[in-house]
Scaffold this motif. Structure first.
Motif, PDB file in Angstrom:
ATOM      1  N   VAL A 141       7.242 -14.449  -6.358  1.00 48.86           N
ATOM      2  CA  VAL A 141       7.554 -14.083  -4.978  1.00 48.86           C
ATOM      3  C   VAL A 141       7.971 -12.618  -4.907  1.00 48.86           C
ATOM      4  O   VAL A 141       7.509 -11.866  -4.039  1.00 48.86           O
ATOM      5  CB  VAL A 141       8.640 -15.008  -4.381  1.00 48.86           C
ATOM      6  N   ALA A 142       8.832 -12.182  -5.832  1.00 46.22           N
ATOM      7  CA  ALA A 142       9.256 -10.775  -5.844  1.00 46.22           C
ATOM      8  C   ALA A 142       8.063  -9.859  -6.124  1.00 46.22           C
ATOM      9  O   ALA A 142       7.912  -8.811  -5.488  1.00 46.22           O
ATOM     10  CB  ALA A 142      10.359 -10.551  -6.881  1.00 46.22           C
ATOM     11  N   ASP A 143       7.221 -10.245  -7.052  1.00 43.39           N
ATOM     12  CA  ASP A 143       6.032  -9.447  -7.377  1.00 43.39           C
ATOM     13  C   ASP A 143       5.136  -9.282  -6.153  1.00 43.39           C
ATOM     14  O   ASP A 143       4.650  -8.184  -5.860  1.00 43.39           O
ATOM     15  CB  ASP A 143       5.222 -10.105  -8.500  1.00 43.39           C
ATOM     16  N   GLN A 144       4.912 -10.380  -5.433  1.00 41.94           N
ATOM     17  CA  GLN A 144       4.059 -10.326  -4.243  1.00 41.94           C
ATOM     18  C   GLN A 144       4.660  -9.416  -3.173  1.00 41.94           C
ATOM     19  O   GLN A 144       3.934  -8.708  -2.479  1.00 41.94           O
ATOM     20  CB  GLN A 144       3.838 -11.736  -3.702  1.00 41.94           C
ATOM     21  N   GLU A 145       5.989  -9.425  -3.065  1.00 42.54           N
ATOM     22  CA  GLU A 145       6.655  -8.568  -2.077  1.00 42.54           C
ATOM     23  C   GLU A 145       6.475  -7.091  -2.451  1.00 42.54           C
ATOM     24  O   GLU A 145       6.246  -6.243  -1.580  1.00 42.54           O
ATOM     25  CB  GLU A 145       8.140  -8.925  -1.984  1.00 42.54           C
ATOM     26  N   ILE A 146       6.556  -6.786  -3.723  1.00 46.59           N
ATOM     27  CA  ILE A 146       6.362  -5.402  -4.176  1.00 46.59           C
ATOM     28  C   ILE A 146       4.940  -4.956  -3.885  1.00 46.59           C
ATOM     29  O   ILE A 146       4.718  -3.862  -3.358  1.00 46.59           O
ATOM     30  CB  ILE A 146       6.707  -5.263  -5.677  1.00 46.59           C
ATOM     31  N   LYS A 168       2.942  -6.073  -1.632  1.00 46.92           N
ATOM     32  CA  LYS A 168       2.793  -5.954  -0.178  1.00 46.92           C
ATOM     33  C   LYS A 168       3.366  -4.627   0.324  1.00 46.92           C
ATOM     34  O   LYS A 168       2.777  -3.984   1.188  1.00 46.92           O
ATOM     35  CB  LYS A 168       3.506  -7.129   0.496  1.00 46.92           C
ATOM     36  N   ARG A 169       4.471  -4.194  -0.246  1.00 41.96           N
ATOM     37  CA  ARG A 169       5.169  -3.006   0.259  1.00 41.96           C
ATOM     38  C   ARG A 169       4.700  -1.688  -0.354  1.00 41.96           C
ATOM     39  O   ARG A 169       4.824  -0.647   0.273  1.00 41.96           O
ATOM     40  CB  ARG A 169       6.670  -3.143   0.006  1.00 41.96           C
ATOM     41  N   CYS A 170       4.214  -1.701  -1.575  1.00 43.77           N
ATOM     42  CA  CYS A 170       3.900  -0.426  -2.239  1.00 43.77           C
ATOM     43  C   CYS A 170       2.608   0.192  -1.704  1.00 43.77           C
ATOM     44  O   CYS A 170       1.711  -0.513  -1.244  1.00 43.77           O
ATOM     45  CB  CYS A 170       3.859  -0.570  -3.758  1.00 43.77           C
ATOM     46  N   ASP A 171       2.581   1.516  -1.751  1.00 44.99           N
ATOM     47  CA  ASP A 171       1.422   2.283  -1.297  1.00 44.99           C
ATOM     48  C   ASP A 171       0.989   3.251  -2.388  1.00 44.99           C
ATOM     49  O   ASP A 171       1.721   3.483  -3.355  1.00 44.99           O
ATOM     50  CB  ASP A 171       1.780   3.095  -0.039  1.00 44.99           C
ATOM     51  N   ALA A 172      -0.156   3.857  -2.185  1.00 42.31           N
ATOM     52  CA  ALA A 172      -0.641   4.885  -3.109  1.00 42.31           C
ATOM     53  C   ALA A 172       0.407   5.990  -3.208  1.00 42.31           C
ATOM     54  O   ALA A 172       0.987   6.402  -2.209  1.00 42.31           O
ATOM     55  CB  ALA A 172      -1.960   5.454  -2.615  1.00 42.31           C
ATOM     56  N   ILE A 179       2.804  -7.347 -16.356  1.00 44.42           N
ATOM     57  CA  ILE A 179       1.461  -6.765 -16.453  1.00 44.42           C
ATOM     58  C   ILE A 179       0.583  -7.093 -15.230  1.00 44.42           C
ATOM     59  O   ILE A 179      -0.061  -6.189 -14.688  1.00 44.42           O
ATOM     60  CB  ILE A 179       0.767  -7.180 -17.772  1.00 44.42           C
ATOM     61  N   PRO A 180       0.534  -8.341 -14.759  1.00 43.41           N
ATOM     62  CA  PRO A 180      -0.277  -8.600 -13.559  1.00 43.41           C
ATOM     63  C   PRO A 180       0.222  -7.821 -12.333  1.00 43.41           C
ATOM     64  O   PRO A 180      -0.588  -7.316 -11.558  1.00 43.41           O
ATOM     65  CB  PRO A 180      -0.151 -10.113 -13.358  1.00 43.41           C
ATOM     66  N   LEU A 181       1.535  -7.701 -12.168  1.00 45.17           N
ATOM     67  CA  LEU A 181       2.071  -6.894 -11.069  1.00 45.17           C
ATOM     68  C   LEU A 181       1.652  -5.440 -11.229  1.00 45.17           C
ATOM     69  O   LEU A 181       1.223  -4.791 -10.272  1.00 45.17           O
ATOM     70  CB  LEU A 181       3.601  -7.005 -11.013  1.00 45.17           C
ATOM     71  N   ALA A 182       1.760  -4.927 -12.452  1.00 42.19           N
ATOM     72  CA  ALA A 182       1.348  -3.545 -12.715  1.00 42.19           C
ATOM     73  C   ALA A 182      -0.112  -3.338 -12.340  1.00 42.19           C
ATOM     74  O   ALA A 182      -0.468  -2.335 -11.709  1.00 42.19           O
ATOM     75  CB  ALA A 182       1.571  -3.208 -14.188  1.00 42.19           C
ATOM     76  N   ASP A 183      -0.967  -4.288 -12.702  1.00 45.74           N
ATOM     77  CA  ASP A 183      -2.394  -4.193 -12.387  1.00 45.74           C
ATOM     78  C   ASP A 183      -2.620  -4.107 -10.875  1.00 45.74           C
ATOM     79  O   ASP A 183      -3.389  -3.261 -10.399  1.00 45.74           O
ATOM     80  CB  ASP A 183      -3.122  -5.399 -12.978  1.00 45.74           C
ATOM     81  N   GLU A 184      -1.934  -4.950 -10.112  1.00 41.40           N
ATOM     82  CA  GLU A 184      -2.107  -4.930  -8.657  1.00 41.40           C
ATOM     83  C   GLU A 184      -1.580  -3.629  -8.048  1.00 41.40           C
ATOM     84  O   GLU A 184      -2.192  -3.070  -7.139  1.00 41.40           O
ATOM     85  CB  GLU A 184      -1.408  -6.129  -8.021  1.00 41.40           C
ATOM     86  N   ALA A 185      -0.451  -3.138  -8.557  1.00 43.60           N
ATOM     87  CA  ALA A 185       0.116  -1.890  -8.036  1.00 43.60           C
ATOM     88  C   ALA A 185      -0.804  -0.711  -8.348  1.00 43.60           C
ATOM     89  O   ALA A 185      -1.025   0.161  -7.496  1.00 43.60           O
ATOM     90  CB  ALA A 185       1.506  -1.659  -8.620  1.00 43.60           C
ATOM     91  N   ILE A 186      -1.357  -0.690  -9.543  1.00 45.16           N
ATOM     92  CA  ILE A 186      -2.298   0.372  -9.921  1.00 45.16           C
ATOM     93  C   ILE A 186      -3.519   0.327  -9.014  1.00 45.16           C
ATOM     94  O   ILE A 186      -4.016   1.370  -8.571  1.00 45.16           O
ATOM     95  CB  ILE A 186      -2.687   0.244 -11.416  1.00 45.16           C
ATOM     96  N   SER A 187      -3.983  -0.886  -8.704  1.00 47.63           N
ATOM     97  CA  SER A 187      -5.141  -1.027  -7.813  1.00 47.63           C
ATOM     98  C   SER A 187      -4.875  -0.439  -6.434  1.00 47.63           C
ATOM     99  O   SER A 187      -5.792   0.009  -5.754  1.00 47.63           O
ATOM    100  CB  SER A 187      -5.522  -2.507  -7.662  1.00 47.63           C
ATOM    101  N   GLY A 247      -3.063   2.209  -6.037  1.00 49.55           N
ATOM    102  CA  GLY A 247      -2.855   3.643  -6.206  1.00 49.55           C
ATOM    103  C   GLY A 247      -1.440   4.039  -6.562  1.00 49.55           C
ATOM    104  O   GLY A 247      -1.093   5.229  -6.539  1.00 49.55           O
ATOM    105  N   ALA A 248      -0.597   3.065  -6.887  1.00 42.38           N
ATOM    106  CA  ALA A 248       0.784   3.362  -7.275  1.00 42.38           C
ATOM    107  C   ALA A 248       0.855   3.787  -8.740  1.00 42.38           C
ATOM    108  O   ALA A 248      -0.021   3.442  -9.542  1.00 42.38           O
ATOM    109  CB  ALA A 248       1.671   2.140  -7.051  1.00 42.38           C
ATOM    110  N   HIS A 249       1.896   4.532  -9.070  1.00 43.27           N
ATOM    111  CA  HIS A 249       2.218   4.861 -10.457  1.00 43.27           C
ATOM    112  C   HIS A 249       3.064   3.714 -10.988  1.00 43.27           C
ATOM    113  O   HIS A 249       3.954   3.232 -10.284  1.00 43.27           O
ATOM    114  CB  HIS A 249       3.028   6.152 -10.541  1.00 43.27           C
ATOM    115  N   VAL A 250       2.810   3.278 -12.218  1.00 43.50           N
ATOM    116  CA  VAL A 250       3.565   2.160 -12.773  1.00 43.50           C
ATOM    117  C   VAL A 250       4.208   2.589 -14.080  1.00 43.50           C
ATOM    118  O   VAL A 250       3.566   3.169 -14.960  1.00 43.50           O
ATOM    119  CB  VAL A 250       2.669   0.918 -12.996  1.00 43.50           C
ATOM    120  N   LEU A 251       5.498   2.272 -14.177  1.00 44.23           N
ATOM    121  CA  LEU A 251       6.296   2.632 -15.341  1.00 44.23           C
ATOM    122  C   LEU A 251       7.096   1.413 -15.765  1.00 44.23           C
ATOM    123  O   LEU A 251       7.731   0.764 -14.924  1.00 44.23           O
ATOM    124  CB  LEU A 251       7.230   3.784 -14.951  1.00 44.23           C
ATOM    125  N   SER A 252       7.048   1.093 -17.049  1.00 50.42           N
ATOM    126  CA  SER A 252       7.845  -0.029 -17.547  1.00 50.42           C
ATOM    127  C   SER A 252       9.269   0.454 -17.822  1.00 50.42           C
ATOM    128  O   SER A 252       9.497   1.663 -17.997  1.00 50.42           O
ATOM    129  CB  SER A 252       7.234  -0.602 -18.830  1.00 50.42           C
TER     130      SER A 252
END
Length: 157
Positions: free
Chosen positions: A56-61, A63-67, A76-84, A86-91
């Motif tokens: 649920v938290a991952d889906q909210e992120i 939904k809210r994140c932008d390029a 990792i799956p959240l990172a993949d969606e965020a990268i798609s 256009g977001a920068h992803v950092l562990s």
């Protein structure tokens, strides 16, 4: 630009680095989790509690994140969606995830899931060390420096 934090599993020391950076740079930072996460009083720091449930938290992120936003996660799956998006992803360990390396990370994650499902004990990740904290702070600083330069070129903060 906003910073979105997958806060359910984010180490406290990483949150503290993020709090200081948000104040210093003036970038809105939102911690999203399925439990209440306290943040220091600040116009730049926010906490959002979502209902409990798988991803649920991952889906909210997502939904809210932008390029151009920054997403902090080790998921990792959240990172993949965020990268798609256009977001920068950092562990939290300072690992930068990109279009070029996310497929390999997804494949390794799936392989490890298969091993665990067959009964192989793989253990968890090593504890967060000083080098991890330093890597995180350095990589975050690089991303924020680019943001500050863009803001300065626009004449805004």
């Amino acid at each position: 630009m906003n910073i979105w934090v997958d806060a359910d599993a984010c180490p406290v020391v990483i949150k503290e680095i993020l709090f200081r950076a948000a104040q210093r740079v003036g970038v809105h930072t939102t911690l999203i989790a399925n439990m209440s996460i306290p943040v220091p009083p600040s116009a730049y720091l926010h906490s959002v509690q979502v209902s409990s449930g798988f991803d649920v938290a991952d889906q909210e992120i997502v939904k809210r994140c932008d390029a151009g936003d920054i997403v902090i996660t080790s998921d990792i799956p959240l990172a993949d969606e965020a990268i798609s998006k256009g977001a920068h992803v950092l562990s939290p360990r300072g690992e930068v995830m990109t279009k070029d390396n996310i497929r390999q990370r997804l494949n390794m994650r799936d392989f490890m899931d298969t091993l665990r499902a067959s009964g192989v004990q793989s253990g968890g990740p090593a504890p967060l060390g000083n080098r991890d904290k330093m890597n995180f702070a350095n990589e975050l600083d690089k991303l924020l420096t680019v943001y500050q330069r863009k803001q300065k070129a626009k004449g805004t903060k």
